[in-house]
Design a protein around this motif. Structure first.
Motif, mmCIF file in Angstrom:
data_model
loop_
_atom_site.group_PDB
_atom_site.id
_atom_site.type_symbol
_atom_site.label_atom_id
_atom_site.label_comp_id
_atom_site.label_asym_id
_atom_site.label_seq_id
_atom_site.Cartn_x
_atom_site.Cartn_y
_atom_site.Cartn_z
ATOM 1 N N LEU A 119 91.920 54.623 119.535
ATOM 2 C CA LEU A 119 92.239 53.494 118.659
ATOM 3 C C LEU A 119 91.234 53.371 117.518
ATOM 4 C CD1 LEU A 119 93.209 50.885 121.405
ATOM 5 C CD2 LEU A 119 94.759 51.961 119.743
ATOM 6 N N PHE A 120 89.966 53.654 117.787
ATOM 7 C CA PHE A 120 88.975 53.612 116.721
ATOM 8 C C PHE A 120 89.260 54.680 115.675
ATOM 9 C CE2 PHE A 120 84.875 54.797 114.843
ATOM 10 C CZ PHE A 120 84.395 53.560 114.434
ATOM 11 N N VAL A 121 89.643 55.862 116.119
ATOM 12 C CA VAL A 121 89.953 56.951 115.181
ATOM 13 C C VAL A 121 91.191 56.613 114.350
ATOM 14 C CG1 VAL A 121 90.681 59.361 115.020
ATOM 15 C CG2 VAL A 121 88.838 58.720 116.584
ATOM 16 N N LEU A 122 92.196 56.013 114.977
ATOM 17 C CA LEU A 122 93.425 55.667 114.257
ATOM 18 C C LEU A 122 93.217 54.503 113.292
ATOM 19 C CD1 LEU A 122 96.038 55.883 117.166
ATOM 20 C CD2 LEU A 122 95.688 57.520 115.293
ATOM 21 N N THR A 135 85.687 39.500 115.662
ATOM 22 C CA THR A 135 86.541 38.545 114.951
ATOM 23 C C THR A 135 86.906 39.033 113.556
ATOM 24 O OG1 THR A 135 84.513 37.371 114.324
ATOM 25 C CG2 THR A 135 85.725 36.547 116.231
ATOM 26 N N HIS A 136 86.008 39.761 112.906
ATOM 27 C CA HIS A 136 86.293 40.223 111.541
ATOM 28 C C HIS A 136 87.487 41.174 111.499
ATOM 29 C CE1 HIS A 136 85.279 41.106 107.343
ATOM 30 N NE2 HIS A 136 85.582 42.374 107.626
ATOM 31 N N TYR A 137 87.575 42.043 112.498
ATOM 32 C CA TYR A 137 88.669 43.022 112.529
ATOM 33 C C TYR A 137 89.725 42.677 113.575
ATOM 34 C CZ TYR A 137 85.964 46.107 109.491
ATOM 35 O OH TYR A 137 85.296 46.642 108.422
ATOM 36 N N ALA A 138 89.789 41.426 113.973
ATOM 37 C CA ALA A 138 90.729 41.024 115.026
ATOM 38 C C ALA A 138 92.182 41.272 114.634
ATOM 39 C CB ALA A 138 90.530 39.549 115.363
ATOM 40 N N THR A 139 92.484 41.199 113.355
ATOM 41 C CA THR A 139 93.878 41.373 112.906
ATOM 42 C C THR A 139 94.118 42.735 112.276
ATOM 43 O OG1 THR A 139 93.309 40.321 110.791
ATOM 44 C CG2 THR A 139 94.161 38.903 112.546
ATOM 45 N N SER A 140 93.127 43.615 112.297
ATOM 46 C CA SER A 140 93.297 44.950 111.701
ATOM 47 C C SER A 140 94.084 45.847 112.645
ATOM 48 C CB SER A 140 91.939 45.579 111.399
ATOM 49 O OG SER A 140 91.213 44.792 110.467
ATOM 50 N N PRO A 141 95.031 46.644 112.096
ATOM 51 C CA PRO A 141 95.810 47.557 112.945
ATOM 52 C C PRO A 141 94.879 48.522 113.695
ATOM 53 C CG PRO A 141 96.797 47.380 110.769
ATOM 54 C CD PRO A 141 95.465 46.694 110.686
ATOM 55 N N TRP A 142 95.195 48.764 114.902
ATOM 56 C CA TRP A 142 94.493 49.656 115.813
ATOM 57 C C TRP A 142 93.105 49.138 116.197
ATOM 58 C CZ3 TRP A 142 98.185 52.279 117.652
ATOM 59 C CH2 TRP A 142 99.184 52.813 116.831
#
Length: 398
Positions: A119-122, A135-142
């Motif tokens: 998931l980190f790579v994607l 929280t900053h990337y809570a809504t980021s895809p993958w």
């Protein structure tokens, strides 16, 4: 939160690991010893890699923004699995059953770690976030899915470990039970940590900012959780040892007046041979007790049962219990015998019985030592013998 909030627990855990390395070398085939070491190592690594300076160093060295977050997630997941496996081996049971359950948890969390990497790579997390990535990337895809997977994996381990320890704790007693209840408390705190993090993430999904739950409250809980859980793991191992150490030290000190009284019987001839300064307190106590028995054997010809009987009668008349009066009588007899031995006086008129002179019970020896230090009846018996000893000037215990 400062870097010391992370590094101090890490160093404390790794110091504990250093103390376990000799056990690991001697018993590296023992799965319980191996998993204890893994839990301590990964617990310290989780704190060390989560510290903001370490996060910055890992990201800068790798050239990949937020790679440190993936590393922390993987380490914490491995720590969760290690705790579960350790509990399984600690509790025991049929070897085959324990191995199968342990293998399932290991495989399950290996899959979780592999999915976290995938998931980190994607995903795409180009802006470095040292303390609020959740929280900053809570809504980021993958990336958002990676965060949720990590938190759910942590919550699963917390719930499973809590249930295992709870069920086990109600079946056992003593230090093991106390350690298990501490583990329950520690993993409930861990569960609170991941719950706060997940709540802050879900708030971001709803368009709200509850980041304080993730960046302020949760890190404080996880530090406390690690401390409580570590004590829980070590308490059943070190608790009985600490109690035994304390009892040895206390008994050694309490026997001091009796040791010094008998040591005064033959000046220049110690009651026991010297021992290395690094000897354990158990060895010191054994040496003191053996020296006391040797001293009693030395003055035995002068142990006068009439002195004991008279002192015991006086102690009873003064209001002492029968047991205390008996020990005061013995103490008075010993004090008088030491003086008689020093004066090279004739043997006792009524020698005490062999079994009474041995004083095999440690409680009796301690009671006699206390009477030598505090009882006026003993002081009178010593004075009646009429020959001063070096012990007169040392009435307080070591």
């Amino acid at each position: 939160m400062g870097a010391s909030t992370y590094y101090i627990p890490a160093l404390a855990l790794w110091a504990g690991l250093a103390s376990k390395l000799p056990d690991l070398v001697r018993s590296w085939r023992d799965p319980l010893v191996r998993w204890v070491c893994w839990v301590i190592f990964l617990g310290g690594a989780g704190f060390a890699f989560a510290a903001p300076p370490t996060v910055a160093a890992v990201n800068r060295t790798s050239g990949i923004p937020n790679l440190a977050a993936l590393l922390v997630y993987a380490v914490v997941s491995a720590y969760s699995a290690s705790c579960l496996v350790l509990i399984l081996h600690w509790r025991g049971g049929p070897a085959g059953h324990v191995r199968r359950l342990a293998r399932r948890w290991q495989i399950g969390y290996a899959v979780v770690i592999a999915l976290l990497i995938l998931l980190f790579v994607l995903g795409d997390a180009p802006v470095e976030r040292r303390t609020d990535l959740d929280t900053h990337y809570a809504t980021s895809p993958w990336i958002g899915q990676m965060i949720v997977l990590y938190l759910l994996g942590h919550m699963t381990a917390a719930i499973a470990t809590t249930v295992l320890c709870w069920r086990w704790a109600i079946q056992v007693h003593g230090w093991l039970r106390a350690g298990l209840w501490l583990l329950v408390a520690g993993w409930l705190l861990n569960l609170s940590f991941s719950t706060l993090k997940l709540t802050a993430v879900m708030a971001r999904w709803a368009g709200r900012d509850w980041d304080v739950l993730s960046t302020v409250l949760a890190p404080g809980l996880v530090g406390l959780a690690a401390t409580v859980a570590t004590v829980g793991f070590t308490l059943p191992l070190y608790g009985p040892r600490l109690v035994a150490l304390w009892r040895a030290v206390v008994s050694w000190r309490r026997l001091g007046p009796l040791w010094r009284e008998l040591d005064g019987a033959s000046p220049g001839a110690p009651l026991a041979a010297p021992i290395p300064w690094c000897s354990s307190w158990a060895v010191r106590l054994t040496r003191r007790e053996a020296g006391i028995q040797d001293g009693l054997n030395l003055v035995r010809p002068h142990l006068d049962d009439q002195v004991r009987s008279h002192a015991q009668t006086l102690a009873r008349a003064a209001g002492h219990t029968e047991e205390d009066a008996f020990r005061i009588g013995l103490a008075a007899m010993i004090a008088a015998a030491v003086r008689s031995h020093r004066a090279d006086a004739p043997a006792a008129r009524v020698a005490v019985a062999q079994n009474t002179a041995s004083f095999a019970s440690r409680a009796t020896l301690v009671g006699v030592a206390r009477a030598l230090r505090t009882s006026p009846v003993v002081v009178a018996a010593r004075a009646a013998a009429g020959v001063p000893t070096a012990a007169d000037d040392e009435r307080t215990p070591l």
